[in-house]
Design a protein around this motif. Sequence first.
Motif, PDB file in Angstrom:
ATOM      1  N   PRO A  25      24.022  -5.922  79.205  1.00 43.47           N
ATOM      2  CA  PRO A  25      23.135  -5.845  77.924  1.00 43.47           C
ATOM      3  C   PRO A  25      23.033  -4.240  77.523  1.00 43.47           C
ATOM      4  CG  PRO A  25      21.899  -6.323  79.887  1.00 43.47           C
ATOM      5  CD  PRO A  25      23.189  -6.425  80.193  1.00 43.47           C
ATOM      6  N   ASP A  26      23.224  -4.256  76.181  1.00 40.88           N
ATOM      7  CA  ASP A  26      22.938  -2.854  75.746  1.00 40.88           C
ATOM      8  C   ASP A  26      21.866  -2.656  74.997  1.00 40.88           C
ATOM      9  OD1 ASP A  26      23.052  -0.311  74.254  1.00 40.88           O
ATOM     10  OD2 ASP A  26      24.877  -0.931  73.016  1.00 40.88           O
ATOM     11  N   PRO A  27      20.958  -1.774  75.791  1.00 37.82           N
ATOM     12  CA  PRO A  27      19.563  -1.483  75.388  1.00 37.82           C
ATOM     13  C   PRO A  27      19.449  -0.866  73.607  1.00 37.82           C
ATOM     14  CG  PRO A  27      19.989   0.107  76.914  1.00 37.82           C
ATOM     15  CD  PRO A  27      20.944  -0.885  76.748  1.00 37.82           C
ATOM     16  N   ALA A  28      20.650  -0.378  73.406  1.00 38.87           N
ATOM     17  CA  ALA A  28      20.558   0.184  71.968  1.00 38.87           C
ATOM     18  C   ALA A  28      21.162  -0.546  71.079  1.00 38.87           C
ATOM     19  CB  ALA A  28      21.285   1.779  72.000  1.00 38.87           C
ATOM     20  N   HIS A  29      21.632  -1.871  71.366  1.00 36.31           N
ATOM     21  CA  HIS A  29      22.494  -2.658  70.310  1.00 36.31           C
ATOM     22  C   HIS A  29      21.949  -2.791  69.060  1.00 36.31           C
ATOM     23  CE1 HIS A  29      25.628  -5.689  69.400  1.00 36.31           C
ATOM     24  NE2 HIS A  29      24.438  -6.531  69.008  1.00 36.31           N
ATOM     25  N   ALA A  30      20.744  -3.407  69.219  1.00 34.41           N
ATOM     26  CA  ALA A  30      20.227  -3.719  67.791  1.00 34.41           C
ATOM     27  C   ALA A  30      18.773  -3.729  67.865  1.00 34.41           C
ATOM     28  CB  ALA A  30      20.748  -5.140  66.951  1.00 34.41           C
ATOM     29  N   GLY A  31      18.148  -2.386  67.998  1.00 33.19           N
ATOM     30  CA  GLY A  31      16.698  -2.129  68.021  1.00 33.19           C
ATOM     31  C   GLY A  31      16.184  -2.635  66.647  1.00 33.19           C
ATOM     32  N   ALA A  32      14.928  -3.423  67.222  1.00 35.53           N
ATOM     33  CA  ALA A  32      14.179  -4.272  65.970  1.00 35.53           C
ATOM     34  C   ALA A  32      13.301  -3.190  65.242  1.00 35.53           C
ATOM     35  CB  ALA A  32      13.003  -5.103  66.772  1.00 35.53           C
ATOM     36  N   ASP A  33      13.077  -3.564  63.972  1.00 30.00           N
ATOM     37  CA  ASP A  33      12.177  -2.918  62.937  1.00 30.00           C
ATOM     38  C   ASP A  33      10.900  -3.386  63.271  1.00 30.00           C
ATOM     39  OD1 ASP A  33      12.302  -0.971  61.323  1.00 30.00           O
ATOM     40  OD2 ASP A  33      13.661  -2.126  59.872  1.00 30.00           O
TER      41      ASP A  33
ATOM     42  N   VAL B  88       8.167  -7.144  71.233  1.00 31.02           N
ATOM     43  CA  VAL B  88       7.589  -6.102  71.921  1.00 31.02           C
ATOM     44  C   VAL B  88       8.093  -6.040  73.293  1.00 31.02           C
ATOM     45  CG1 VAL B  88       5.415  -5.362  72.873  1.00 31.02           C
ATOM     46  CG2 VAL B  88       5.495  -5.937  70.307  1.00 31.02           C
ATOM     47  N   TYR B  89       8.350  -7.144  73.854  1.00 23.88           N
ATOM     48  CA  TYR B  89       8.461  -6.974  75.231  1.00 23.88           C
ATOM     49  C   TYR B  89       9.978  -6.399  75.462  1.00 23.88           C
ATOM     50  CZ  TYR B  89       9.648 -12.050  76.322  1.00 23.88           C
ATOM     51  OH  TYR B  89      10.437 -13.190  76.304  1.00 23.88           O
ATOM     52  N   PHE B  90      10.756  -7.221  74.410  1.00 23.46           N
ATOM     53  CA  PHE B  90      12.167  -6.629  74.578  1.00 23.46           C
ATOM     54  C   PHE B  90      12.251  -5.189  74.523  1.00 23.46           C
ATOM     55  CE2 PHE B  90      14.614 -10.746  72.332  1.00 23.46           C
ATOM     56  CZ  PHE B  90      14.455 -11.249  73.631  1.00 23.46           C
ATOM     57  N   GLU B  91      11.291  -4.506  73.826  1.00 24.51           N
ATOM     58  CA  GLU B  91      11.269  -3.039  73.903  1.00 24.51           C
ATOM     59  C   GLU B  91      11.177  -2.639  75.325  1.00 24.51           C
ATOM     60  OE1 GLU B  91      12.487  -1.309  71.421  1.00 24.51           O
ATOM     61  OE2 GLU B  91      12.714  -3.511  70.889  1.00 24.51           O
ATOM     62  N   ALA B  92      10.342  -3.283  75.999  1.00 21.36           N
ATOM     63  CA  ALA B  92      10.203  -2.751  77.366  1.00 21.36           C
ATOM     64  C   ALA B  92      11.531  -3.156  78.261  1.00 21.36           C
ATOM     65  CB  ALA B  92       8.947  -3.784  77.955  1.00 21.36           C
ATOM     66  N   VAL B  93      11.932  -4.291  77.944  1.00 19.42           N
ATOM     67  CA  VAL B  93      13.248  -4.387  78.664  1.00 19.42           C
ATOM     68  C   VAL B  93      14.408  -3.542  78.393  1.00 19.42           C
ATOM     69  CG1 VAL B  93      15.141  -6.197  78.722  1.00 19.42           C
ATOM     70  CG2 VAL B  93      13.024  -7.023  78.753  1.00 19.42           C
ATOM     71  N   ALA B  94      14.410  -3.145  77.137  1.00 19.52           N
ATOM     72  CA  ALA B  94      15.462  -1.965  76.887  1.00 19.52           C
ATOM     73  C   ALA B  94      15.028  -0.699  77.644  1.00 19.52           C
ATOM     74  CB  ALA B  94      15.379  -1.639  75.257  1.00 19.52           C
ATOM     75  N   GLU B  95      13.992  -0.294  77.596  1.00 19.87           N
ATOM     76  CA  GLU B  95      13.365   0.801  78.501  1.00 19.87           C
ATOM     77  C   GLU B  95      13.603   0.655  79.827  1.00 19.87           C
ATOM     78  OE1 GLU B  95      11.898   2.976  76.571  1.00 19.87           O
ATOM     79  OE2 GLU B  95      11.490   4.520  77.942  1.00 19.87           O
TER      80      GLU B  95
ATOM     81  N   LYS C 211      17.353   1.262  80.456  1.00 19.28           N
ATOM     82  CA  LYS C 211      17.681   2.632  80.150  1.00 19.28           C
ATOM     83  C   LYS C 211      17.526   3.607  81.473  1.00 19.28           C
ATOM     84  CE  LYS C 211      16.206   3.102  75.363  1.00 19.28           C
ATOM     85  NZ  LYS C 211      15.100   3.210  74.619  1.00 19.28           N
ATOM     86  N   LYS C 212      16.630   2.964  82.052  1.00 17.17           N
ATOM     87  CA  LYS C 212      16.252   3.554  83.436  1.00 17.17           C
ATOM     88  C   LYS C 212      17.318   3.180  84.447  1.00 17.17           C
ATOM     89  CE  LYS C 212      12.263   4.193  85.134  1.00 17.17           C
ATOM     90  NZ  LYS C 212      11.031   3.560  85.643  1.00 17.17           N
ATOM     91  N   GLY C 213      18.125   2.338  84.186  1.00 15.04           N
ATOM     92  CA  GLY C 213      19.194   1.669  85.096  1.00 15.04           C
ATOM     93  C   GLY C 213      18.527   0.861  86.068  1.00 15.04           C
ATOM     94  N   ARG C 214      17.484   0.048  85.615  1.00 20.79           N
ATOM     95  CA  ARG C 214      16.883  -1.079  86.525  1.00 20.79           C
ATOM     96  C   ARG C 214      17.236  -2.277  85.951  1.00 20.79           C
ATOM     97  NH1 ARG C 214      12.395   1.535  89.030  1.00 20.79           N
ATOM     98  NH2 ARG C 214      12.763  -0.194  90.455  1.00 20.79           N
ATOM     99  N   GLN C 215      17.030  -3.162  86.915  1.00 19.84           N
ATOM    100  CA  GLN C 215      17.412  -4.733  86.651  1.00 19.84           C
ATOM    101  C   GLN C 215      16.090  -5.117  86.039  1.00 19.84           C
ATOM    102  OE1 GLN C 215      19.009  -5.627  90.495  1.00 19.84           O
ATOM    103  NE2 GLN C 215      20.304  -6.787  89.331  1.00 19.84           N
TER     104      GLN C 215
ATOM    105  N   ASP D 112      17.764  -3.880  92.581  1.00 21.58           N
ATOM    106  CA  ASP D 112      16.825  -2.839  92.062  1.00 21.58           C
ATOM    107  C   ASP D 112      16.273  -3.302  90.928  1.00 21.58           C
ATOM    108  OD1 ASP D 112      15.685  -0.423  91.602  1.00 21.58           O
ATOM    109  OD2 ASP D 112      17.528   0.183  90.316  1.00 21.58           O
ATOM    110  N   LEU D 113      15.126  -4.552  90.956  1.00 17.34           N
ATOM    111  CA  LEU D 113      14.097  -4.868  90.070  1.00 17.34           C
ATOM    112  C   LEU D 113      12.989  -3.870  89.785  1.00 17.34           C
ATOM    113  CD1 LEU D 113      13.789  -7.418  88.502  1.00 17.34           C
ATOM    114  CD2 LEU D 113      12.300  -8.318  90.241  1.00 17.34           C
ATOM    115  N   GLY D 114      13.066  -3.799  88.374  1.00 14.60           N
ATOM    116  CA  GLY D 114      12.355  -2.651  87.806  1.00 14.60           C
ATOM    117  C   GLY D 114      11.456  -3.168  86.761  1.00 14.60           C
ATOM    118  N   LEU D 115      11.352  -4.340  86.369  1.00 17.97           N
ATOM    119  CA  LEU D 115      10.496  -4.882  85.576  1.00 17.97           C
ATOM    120  C   LEU D 115      10.505  -6.357  85.392  1.00 17.97           C
ATOM    121  CD1 LEU D 115       8.736  -4.661  82.772  1.00 17.97           C
ATOM    122  CD2 LEU D 115      10.634  -4.864  81.503  1.00 17.97           C
TER     123      LEU D 115
END
Length: 720
Positions: free
Chosen positions: A179-187, A223-230, A233-237, A303-306
């Motif tokens: 998945p690409d965290p920057a694919h389509a950020g929400a407004d 909102v939690y999709f933003e946390a997933v993206a974050e 980005k940190k390289g965590r699962q 490497d679970l991070g969230l």
Amino acid sequence: MAETVSVLLPIPADRPYTYAVPEGMTVAPGDHVQVPLGPRQVAAVVWDVDGDKVDAKKLREITTRFDCPPLSADMRRFVEWIAHYTLSPPGMVLRMVLRAPGGLEPPAPTIGYRWAGGEPDRMTDARRRVLELARDGSAWSKSGLAHAAGASASVVGGLIKLGVLEEVALPHQPLVPPPDPAHAGADLTADQQTAAEAVCKRVQGGFSVTLLDGVTGSGKTEVYFEAVAEALKKGRQVLILLPEIALTAAFLDRFEDRFGARPGEWHSDVAPRKREQLWRQVATGEVRVVAGARSALFLPFADLGLAVVDEEHDSAYKQEDRVFYHARDMAVVRGQIGDFPVVLSSATPSVESLVNAQRGRYHHLRLENRFGGAALPDIHTIDLRSSPPPRGGFISPILSKAVERTLEGGGQSLLFLNRRGYAPLTLCRVCGHRFQCPNCTTWLVEHRFRGQLQCHHCGYSEAAPQACPHCGTFDHLAACGPGVERLGEEAVDLFPDARILVLSSDLMGGVKRLRLELEAIAKGECDIVIGTQLVAKGHNFPLMRCVGVIDADLGLANGDPRAAERTFQLLSQVTGRAGRSGGESTGYLQTYQPGHPVIDAIAKGDREAFYEREIANRESAGLPPFGRLASLIVSAASKREAEEHARKLRQAANPPQDITVLGPAEAPIFMLRERYRYRLLVHAALKAKLQDWLGHWLAGGPKVRGSVRVQVDIDPQSFL
Ligand code: ADP
Ligand code: ZN
């Protein structure tokens, strides 16, 4: 002396076993191995706490070490933690981790073919076409190449035999692209943005729990999709738990829109081969995000991070079989052990989570408004004493008029009744005989569409009879009370021109069909939906304007400690299906007790009133989360055995001051699957050492013999 290690096996033993390490093999804690157990070979994990001492003569060797990433130290601690908390043997918890044995071995490489240089002595047209394609140097599958060249597979086979085409191992394909965290950020709206920033900040740190608490349709998922993206980005699962993942195909699409790829999917409807691939790729780290049912908690993340628990209040998170655990609570424990943040999301949080938020143990993020200015539905109660349905019916005139108006306005209606089948009870009008399950103390439910009487507890079914088996009278059997099928009949009579759909888990065609029907509803291909809780959860039906709850009192009738909470949550969810995309919408609650605090809170849209009262009640009774409960079910094939064991167990209890034992009493479902059941309820103060004492008590109590079984349920959700 051979080197020995302890190995935890997926069996109900309370400790790891000791095995010898064969010469030339090295193993470390967490390694997946195969070991002999009696005549069998079983997959197991090298553990780091000492195993049973074994006499050197009986010591057996590890058979193989699998080529698989080891189970992390965090996961091993997690297994032990759950075993201790739920009073289960650690091996039975490990069994839940080892659910995809095929994933222990690396996948066989896929073979492709490419041009090896050279030409066959004899050239044909077909061979020429194949070679023209293969000459570009890329690798092809045999059938793909034959197909593209318009040749038969034997032409390609011939070229392979001649050595003109050579074999190559194709690169390994991940199950899902990253998945690409920057694919389509929400407004995001301002509120959502504030919440997203707060939760993203948590993702930067170690363990924390955030309760994302917002009305249905407020954008909690965004909102939690933003946390997933974050976290990505940190390289965590990331793990996202969903209560009804098999039915929420829409969720996967939404995830794909946001991240450009689907998450790994884990639930019982995923094909075994796919599950094995997912299991392995979670362990290797190739799969970055998993959306799954509660059992996804036991996947061997590298490497679970969230972890996100969506609809955290949902009772589907509680497993009541073998190891009794609550996936929401265990997700929090997983976060604590792994030192990563956990997000719990709900429009109607569990009392436990809300109290934790109020006490500051959890961060509390509120979203008060629906997205896009959509209003919550107007809620009305219909007092069934003053506005009863017509004789033989279940829909009151007020509700049928509302549905009529909605039809005229081109909107959809939902009639909600949490009862499958046609009627919950069948009786003989002549002799009063009631149809009961032969294996359980439950009434058989008529399923008219299938022509059957069914037990919803053990699965027993029989053909619907014409005559009473007791007095022999024909055609005098009466269906008592409504189920969704019967409601469907009434709706057809009332609204002959409407497109009506009855939806429950009994629908022929299983999950696939259900998904299609849910999509059809979302597209507006039906006017009136009649359904059980299956339609209440999480779905987005843009045209839904009117929701009628046929029996709002249903869940309040059984007097268990969570009845009020559960009814409040269900009614909020159901009525929350209406008006999600704007416009006027209405909810109706048919009730005999409009003054009941739960009904009243829903009708007034005053959720604080409900929570305040419920929390005060719990606190004064010392019920969770202000005290703790454990339930013990003693069952046996004979009533005498069960009763005797339960009584002796009670006598053996010598609880400390902060623990009370109640019972034994006959369980509400006294006989289940031909077993008689007695219940003991243990009530403990928050600080009591509940597990230690229970373990002590059970070990020192009467020996479990014959057909007797004792089932322990810590933090019980169900009291049947
Ligand atoms: P919740 O999870 O709180 O029920 P959702 O995240 O499902 O709410 O949002 C409800 C609906 O509103 C969805 O269809 C979603 O796509 C839409 N939505 C919410 N927030 C936004 C936003 N910021 N931009 C566009 N659509 C949004
Ligand atoms: Zn039964």
